[in-house]
Design a protein around this motif. Structure first.
Motif, short mmCIF file in Angstrom:
data_model
loop_
_atom_site.label_atom_id
_atom_site.label_comp_id
_atom_site.label_asym_id
_atom_site.label_seq_id
_atom_site.Cartn_x
_atom_site.Cartn_y
_atom_site.Cartn_z
N ALA A 70 35.64 -34.71 18.48
CA ALA A 70 34.46 -34.04 18.39
C ALA A 70 33.15 -35.03 18.54
O ALA A 70 32.26 -34.60 19.45
CB ALA A 70 33.97 -33.30 17.12
N ARG A 71 33.21 -36.16 18.38
CA ARG A 71 32.09 -37.09 18.48
C ARG A 71 32.04 -37.33 19.78
O ARG A 71 30.88 -37.77 20.31
CB ARG A 71 32.24 -38.39 17.53
N GLU A 72 32.99 -37.72 20.40
CA GLU A 72 32.99 -38.09 21.88
C GLU A 72 32.61 -36.88 22.68
O GLU A 72 32.07 -37.07 23.87
CB GLU A 72 34.58 -38.47 22.26
N LEU A 73 32.60 -35.61 22.46
CA LEU A 73 32.23 -34.66 23.33
C LEU A 73 30.77 -34.10 22.61
O LEU A 73 30.17 -33.31 23.37
CB LEU A 73 33.15 -33.10 22.87
N GLY A 74 30.34 -34.81 21.62
CA GLY A 74 29.02 -34.36 21.07
C GLY A 74 28.90 -32.93 20.49
O GLY A 74 28.10 -32.34 20.63
N ILE A 75 30.01 -32.70 20.03
CA ILE A 75 30.12 -31.19 19.22
C ILE A 75 30.31 -31.31 17.93
O ILE A 75 31.11 -32.07 17.24
CB ILE A 75 31.24 -30.37 20.16
N PRO A 76 30.00 -30.36 17.01
CA PRO A 76 30.36 -30.55 15.56
C PRO A 76 31.80 -30.49 15.21
O PRO A 76 32.49 -29.96 15.80
CB PRO A 76 29.84 -29.03 15.01
N HIS A 77 32.12 -31.24 14.34
CA HIS A 77 33.67 -31.35 13.90
C HIS A 77 34.39 -30.07 13.81
O HIS A 77 35.41 -29.97 13.92
CB HIS A 77 33.80 -32.38 12.79
N ARG A 78 33.57 -29.09 12.93
CA ARG A 78 34.25 -28.03 12.66
C ARG A 78 34.20 -26.93 13.85
O ARG A 78 34.85 -25.86 13.72
CB ARG A 78 33.52 -27.39 11.47
N GLN A 79 33.48 -27.13 15.05
CA GLN A 79 33.59 -26.21 16.01
C GLN A 79 35.06 -26.10 16.68
O GLN A 79 35.58 -27.02 17.11
CB GLN A 79 32.59 -26.70 16.93
N MET A 80 35.45 -24.82 16.80
CA MET A 80 36.64 -24.69 17.57
C MET A 80 36.69 -25.08 19.10
O MET A 80 35.52 -24.88 19.69
CB MET A 80 37.14 -23.36 17.66
N ALA A 81 37.93 -25.42 19.45
CA ALA A 81 37.91 -25.67 20.92
C ALA A 81 39.05 -25.52 21.56
O ALA A 81 40.24 -25.41 20.46
CB ALA A 81 37.42 -27.25 21.16
N LEU A 82 39.22 -25.21 22.89
CA LEU A 82 40.63 -24.86 23.36
C LEU A 82 41.33 -26.38 23.38
O LEU A 82 40.85 -27.17 23.98
CB LEU A 82 40.50 -24.29 24.72
N ILE A 83 42.43 -26.42 22.73
CA ILE A 83 43.44 -27.75 22.79
C ILE A 83 44.68 -27.32 23.59
O ILE A 83 45.42 -26.55 23.34
CB ILE A 83 43.90 -28.08 21.30
N ARG A 84 44.67 -28.22 24.61
CA ARG A 84 46.04 -28.04 25.70
C ARG A 84 46.97 -29.29 25.41
O ARG A 84 46.32 -30.40 25.76
CB ARG A 84 45.52 -27.76 26.96
N GLU A 85 48.10 -29.23 25.22
CA GLU A 85 49.02 -30.51 25.13
C GLU A 85 49.98 -30.14 25.89
O GLU A 85 50.80 -28.98 26.01
CB GLU A 85 49.53 -30.80 23.59
#
Length: 188
Positions: A70-85
């Motif tokens: 989240a820090r590297e993306l500049g977004i809040p830690h609790r913000q949901m994001a699409l995670i692809r593995e």
């Protein structure tokens, strides 16, 4: 132990650092070319496998990135994001485990297609996009649940100014290919 089970989200919440010089002793020589190559990893793996390459989706879901991500993306830690593995498989063996974090705000306009990659490589989209910008490569050593350590790199990409983060973990099976491509036998 299968690699997806050997890595979890906490595996990626480690200290990442920029490797500034190719001659840096921070990473073993056999991994430096992989860690520092700013080109398409997909293309490099296709060449190393002589075309016997595929992408296997491990999982794709909405979740919370690690604090580091989240820090590297500049977004809040609790913000949901699409995670692809995914696993990048060469010659029938998993060579790379990749984890991509895509904020919801990135999945608009043309970048909406990132929702629907399926078994296509993310690299095929990133490196064909004329708006793509890549941030500095960062590296780290990750510890598998087995206790074994592996090298990984990550970088932030911008597509039309919208961020996503890609981490690539170089798995033990790739080291054999690495030795063969460098003319080194496994016994050396």
């Amino acid at each position: 132990m299968p690699i997806p089970a050997a890595l979890n989200q906490n595996s990626f919440d480690v200290r990442w650092y920029t490797l500034r010089r190719p001659a840096s002793p921070d990473a073993p020589a056999c991994w430096r070319k992989w860690l520092l190559d700013s080109g398409s990893l997909t293309q490099r793996l296709i060449q190393a496998s002589k075309g016997d390459f595929r992408v296997e989706v491990v999982r794709q879901l909405w979740g919370r990135p690690t604090r580091s991500e989240a820090r590297e993306l500049g977004i809040p830690h609790r913000q949901m994001a699409l995670i692809r593995e995914v696993q990048l498989i060469g010659n029938g063996q998993p060579w790379v485990f990749a984890r991509t974090i895509i904020p919801a705000s990135t999945l608009t306009g043309k970048q909406r297609e990132l929702n629907y990659l399926g078994s296509r490589s993310l690299g095929t989209v990133l490196f064909k996009d004329p708006t793509m910008q890549r941030g500095a490569l960062q590296i780290s050593k990750l510890r598998l649940l087995s206790g074994e350590t592996v090298w990984a790199r990550r970088s932030r990409f911008l597509l039309s100014g919208k961020p996503l983060l890609v981490a690539e973990v170089f798995l033990p099976a790739l080291q054999k290919v690495n030795y063969l491509n460098n003319g080194i036998t496994e016994s050396q």
